[in-house]
Design a protein around this motif. Structure first.
Motif, PDB file in Angstrom:
ATOM      1  N   VAL A   1       0.873  -1.140  -0.004  1.00 33.09           N
ATOM      2  CA  VAL A   1       0.113  -0.038  -0.077  1.00 33.09           C
ATOM      3  C   VAL A   1       0.814   1.525   0.011  1.00 33.09           C
ATOM      4  N   CYS A   2       1.946   1.291   0.781  1.00 32.10           N
ATOM      5  CA  CYS A   2       3.016   2.238   0.897  1.00 32.10           C
ATOM      6  C   CYS A   2       3.409   2.756  -0.486  1.00 32.10           C
ATOM      7  N   ILE A   3       3.926   1.652  -1.224  1.00 35.23           N
ATOM      8  CA  ILE A   3       4.424   2.005  -2.449  1.00 35.23           C
ATOM      9  C   ILE A   3       3.600   1.815  -3.569  1.00 35.23           C
TER      10      ILE A   3
ATOM     11  N   ILE B   1       5.884 -12.281  -6.043  1.00 36.17           N
ATOM     12  CA  ILE B   1       6.282 -11.412  -7.281  1.00 36.17           C
ATOM     13  C   ILE B   1       5.307 -10.448  -7.046  1.00 36.17           C
ATOM     14  N   ILE B   2       5.829  -9.067  -7.187  1.00 33.35           N
ATOM     15  CA  ILE B   2       4.949  -7.906  -7.242  1.00 33.35           C
ATOM     16  C   ILE B   2       5.032  -6.991  -8.406  1.00 33.35           C
ATOM     17  N   ASP B   3       4.121  -6.345  -8.936  1.00 32.77           N
ATOM     18  CA  ASP B   3       4.197  -5.341 -10.062  1.00 32.77           C
ATOM     19  C   ASP B   3       4.185  -3.910  -9.522  1.00 32.77           C
ATOM     20  N   PHE B   4       5.192  -3.236  -9.674  1.00 36.05           N
ATOM     21  CA  PHE B   4       5.387  -1.882  -9.375  1.00 36.05           C
ATOM     22  C   PHE B   4       5.529  -1.191 -10.627  1.00 36.05           C
ATOM     23  N   GLU B   5       4.289  -0.373 -11.129  1.00 31.98           N
ATOM     24  CA  GLU B   5       4.660   0.399 -12.546  1.00 31.98           C
ATOM     25  C   GLU B   5       5.078  -0.325 -13.515  1.00 31.98           C
ATOM     26  N   GLY B   6       4.637  -1.394 -13.685  1.00 27.17           N
ATOM     27  CA  GLY B   6       5.002  -2.234 -15.012  1.00 27.17           C
ATOM     28  C   GLY B   6       6.328  -3.248 -14.653  1.00 27.17           C
TER      29      GLY B   6
ATOM     30  N   ALA C   1      17.222  -4.215 -15.739  1.00 27.92           N
ATOM     31  CA  ALA C   1      16.491  -3.253 -16.241  1.00 27.92           C
ATOM     32  C   ALA C   1      15.532  -2.948 -15.035  1.00 27.92           C
ATOM     33  N   ASP C   2      15.174  -3.561 -14.123  1.00 27.22           N
ATOM     34  CA  ASP C   2      14.267  -3.022 -12.961  1.00 27.22           C
ATOM     35  C   ASP C   2      14.948  -2.271 -11.860  1.00 27.22           C
ATOM     36  N   ASN C   3      16.251  -2.051 -11.906  1.00 22.31           N
ATOM     37  CA  ASN C   3      16.929  -1.246 -11.143  1.00 22.31           C
ATOM     38  C   ASN C   3      16.598   0.110 -10.710  1.00 22.31           C
ATOM     39  N   ASP C   4      15.934   0.961 -11.865  1.00 17.62           N
ATOM     40  CA  ASP C   4      15.387   2.071 -11.783  1.00 17.62           C
ATOM     41  C   ASP C   4      13.827   2.167 -10.854  1.00 17.62           C
ATOM     42  N   ALA C   5      13.404   0.998 -11.009  1.00 14.98           N
ATOM     43  CA  ALA C   5      12.084   0.893 -10.235  1.00 14.98           C
ATOM     44  C   ALA C   5      12.580   0.816  -8.487  1.00 14.98           C
ATOM     45  N   LEU C   6      13.659   0.081  -8.422  1.00 14.23           N
ATOM     46  CA  LEU C   6      13.971  -0.102  -6.946  1.00 14.23           C
ATOM     47  C   LEU C   6      14.364   1.246  -6.473  1.00 14.23           C
ATOM     48  N   ALA C   7      15.302   2.023  -7.291  1.00 17.54           N
ATOM     49  CA  ALA C   7      15.703   3.312  -7.024  1.00 17.54           C
ATOM     50  C   ALA C   7      14.495   4.277  -6.595  1.00 17.54           C
ATOM     51  N   PHE C   8      13.564   4.239  -7.496  1.00 15.84           N
ATOM     52  CA  PHE C   8      12.496   5.022  -7.191  1.00 15.84           C
ATOM     53  C   PHE C   8      11.493   4.556  -6.024  1.00 15.84           C
ATOM     54  N   ILE C   9      11.410   3.243  -5.638  1.00 18.02           N
ATOM     55  CA  ILE C   9      10.771   2.841  -4.499  1.00 18.02           C
ATOM     56  C   ILE C   9      11.471   3.330  -3.225  1.00 18.02           C
TER      57      ILE C   9
END
Length: 111
Positions: free
Chosen positions: A45-47, A64-69, A91-99
Motif C-alpha cells: 500500500v505504501c509503495i 512477485i509484485i508489480d510496481f508500475e510495470g 532493467a528493474d533497478n530504476d524501479a528499486l531506486a524510485f521505490i
C-alpha cells in the motif's frame, strides 16, 4: 488528537539500496511466518504495488509484485524479520531506486 501531537515513526524505512546486486533492504515491523502477509500488504500500500504471485518456503516468503510495470521480488525471512525487494533484472533497478525515494531514510518522515 491535537495538531501539536508529534508524528509517529514511519512503518517502513530504507536501510540500504544496493543497485549493484539489485536489492533494496528495508526496515519495518517485526514479523513472524504467519504475520508476514499483513506486513507485506501494508508495504505494498505504501509503495502502490500489487501482488502477482506468492510462494512460501520453510522460512522465506517470496512474492512477485508489480510496481508500475516492473516485476520485482518482495522477500521476507521471518527468523531475522528481514524484508527486502529484489530486481528480477538490471532493467528493474530504476524501479528499486524510485521505490527508495518513496520511503523515508530517517525518522520524522511518514510513509
Amino acid at each position: 488528537m491535537t495538531d501539536s501531537m508529534p508524528l509517529s515513526e514511519p512503518l517502513f524505512m530504507v536501510r540500504e539500496l544496493d543497485l549493484a546486486h539489485g536489492h533494496l533492504l528495508l526496515s519495518g515491523p517485526n514479523f513472524d511466518f504467519d504475520s508476514f502477509p499483513e506486513i507485506a500488504e501494508q508495504l505494498l500500500v505504501c509503495i502502490d504495488a500489487r501482488v502477482i504471485e506468492k510462494e512460501l518456503n520453510a522460512d522465506l516468503h517470496v512474492w512477485i509484485i508489480d510496481f508500475e510495470g516492473s516485476r520485482l521480488l518482495l522477500k521476507g525471512e521471518h527468523y531475522a524479520s528481514a524484508l527486502w525487494i529484489e530486481a528480477l533484472s538490471s532493467a528493474d533497478n530504476d524501479a528499486l531506486a524510485f521505490i527508495a525515494t518513496l520511503l523515508p531514510r530517517q525518522s520524522g518522515q511518514l510513509c
